[in-house]
Enzyme design. Sequence first.
Site, mmCIF file in Angstrom:
data_model
loop_
_atom_site.group_PDB
_atom_site.id
_atom_site.type_symbol
_atom_site.label_atom_id
_atom_site.label_comp_id
_atom_site.label_asym_id
_atom_site.label_seq_id
_atom_site.Cartn_x
_atom_site.Cartn_y
_atom_site.Cartn_z
ATOM 1 N N SER A 97 0.788 -1.224 0.000
ATOM 2 C CA SER A 97 0.000 0.000 0.000
ATOM 3 C C SER A 97 0.824 1.279 0.000
ATOM 4 C CB SER A 97 -0.952 0.001 1.194
ATOM 5 O OG SER A 97 -0.257 -0.239 2.398
ATOM 6 N N LYS A 128 -11.518 1.657 -2.090
ATOM 7 C CA LYS A 128 -10.543 2.192 -3.051
ATOM 8 C C LYS A 128 -11.171 2.124 -4.452
ATOM 9 C CE LYS A 128 -7.324 0.531 0.374
ATOM 10 N NZ LYS A 128 -7.412 1.676 1.269
ATOM 11 N N HIS A 142 -5.155 -2.964 -2.866
ATOM 12 C CA HIS A 142 -4.628 -2.014 -3.858
ATOM 13 C C HIS A 142 -4.359 -2.693 -5.195
ATOM 14 C CE1 HIS A 142 -4.104 1.153 -0.839
ATOM 15 N NE2 HIS A 142 -3.854 0.137 -0.033
#
Length: 398
Positions: A187, A246, A215
């Site tokens: 990350s 995200k 991610h």
Amino acid sequence: MKIFEKCREFTKVDEYKQRGLYPYFVPIAENNGTRVKMNGREVLMIGSNNYLGLTKDPRVQEAAIKAVEKYGTSCSGSRFLNGTYEMHEELEARLARFVNKEAALVFGTGYQTNAGAISTLLENNSIIITDKTNHSSIFDGVFLGAALNPRVVIKRYRHNDMEDLERVFQALNPDLPKLIVTDGVFSMEGDVVKLPRMIELCQQYGCGLYLDDAHGLGVVGKTGRGTMEHYDKFNQVDVVMSTFSKTFSSLGGFVAGKKEVVNYIKHFSRQLIFSAAIPPANTASVLKVLEIMETEPQHVARLQEIGSTMRREFQALGFDTGESETPIIPILVRDFDKTFAFWSALFEAGIYTNAVVPPGVPADRSLLRTSYMAIHTDDDLQHVLSTFKKIGKGMGII
Ligand SMILES: Cc1ncc(COP(=O)(O)O)c(C=O)c1O
């Protein structure tokens, strides 16, 4: 009272604020995608995890609004009792298909997913093996599992170092149950786990593999299916998790794997059973983002093109971007105070980045974390590069 003494003595924040160098909790007054309003002025955002830029997509917003109109604002309870809606099960089926697994289970946040799934999979005399720089939610899952099962053994290996991992495996009792847990895309520095070698080691030493692709989804892999797609290794990863905060433009998280594994987590995870279900608006947004990802590959392609361009250009300017292979691009400054000063100068110039200092990173790796969205324009990127160049030169960073 004695218990609060540490709070009185914690004055560092005020000191940094007085020097104009405090980079955290900056409130956003308006969010217009790549532009946000902070401290009364417009700032170019290169510190968000909204990778595909879909949080303000009208189709995603409309899906959320319709879900509120149909189901209300809250599920008012845990998935276990009154809080499972049909749309949760639809989302789980769609997610499982998306990551090529038999089943998936949706949690309230990504943090809860890791805390719940990892701690639930641990048992006494099991061994959990973790990269030293894994996300804190992974460590909290590990620590909780160890607190609930005091004979859990925790082993750490050096960041993404497969030789060190092999050394760890060699010293372990081959008969005990083992699980390795790793970020797919790390990350803070945007590097990708060395999955093929890790899989070989897992197979050699009889170890389960748990991948946190918070991610990775939407970011790597040709169609955004993450680290497993990046290496074409869908079948060799036992359990994969990700977050909705995200790429998926929402809030929540999920874990996916074999039906029996997901079913076990579903019936034993305290984080699932004793916490409320994700609300209808959040669920509907993820469903819509999934549909967009499956039908519009151009967003992932654009994000990856931006990542390659920015890594190349930052390196050409002389910045140290570490081992990044993704649109998460660290600018390594290494010095704590200089990182804050660089952050502050960029912020003054109208660019928002994330200042990351210990304990978020090791002592010699203080950095500015930059991350890009598929909706950044070429002009935005040029502006970022020229501003970094000017300030970086002035501060002696390049
Ligand atoms: C690697 C990783 N795992 C898990 C999480 C937790 O996700 P969430 O924000 O949904 O709690 C994050 C978010 O910061 C993350 O970066």
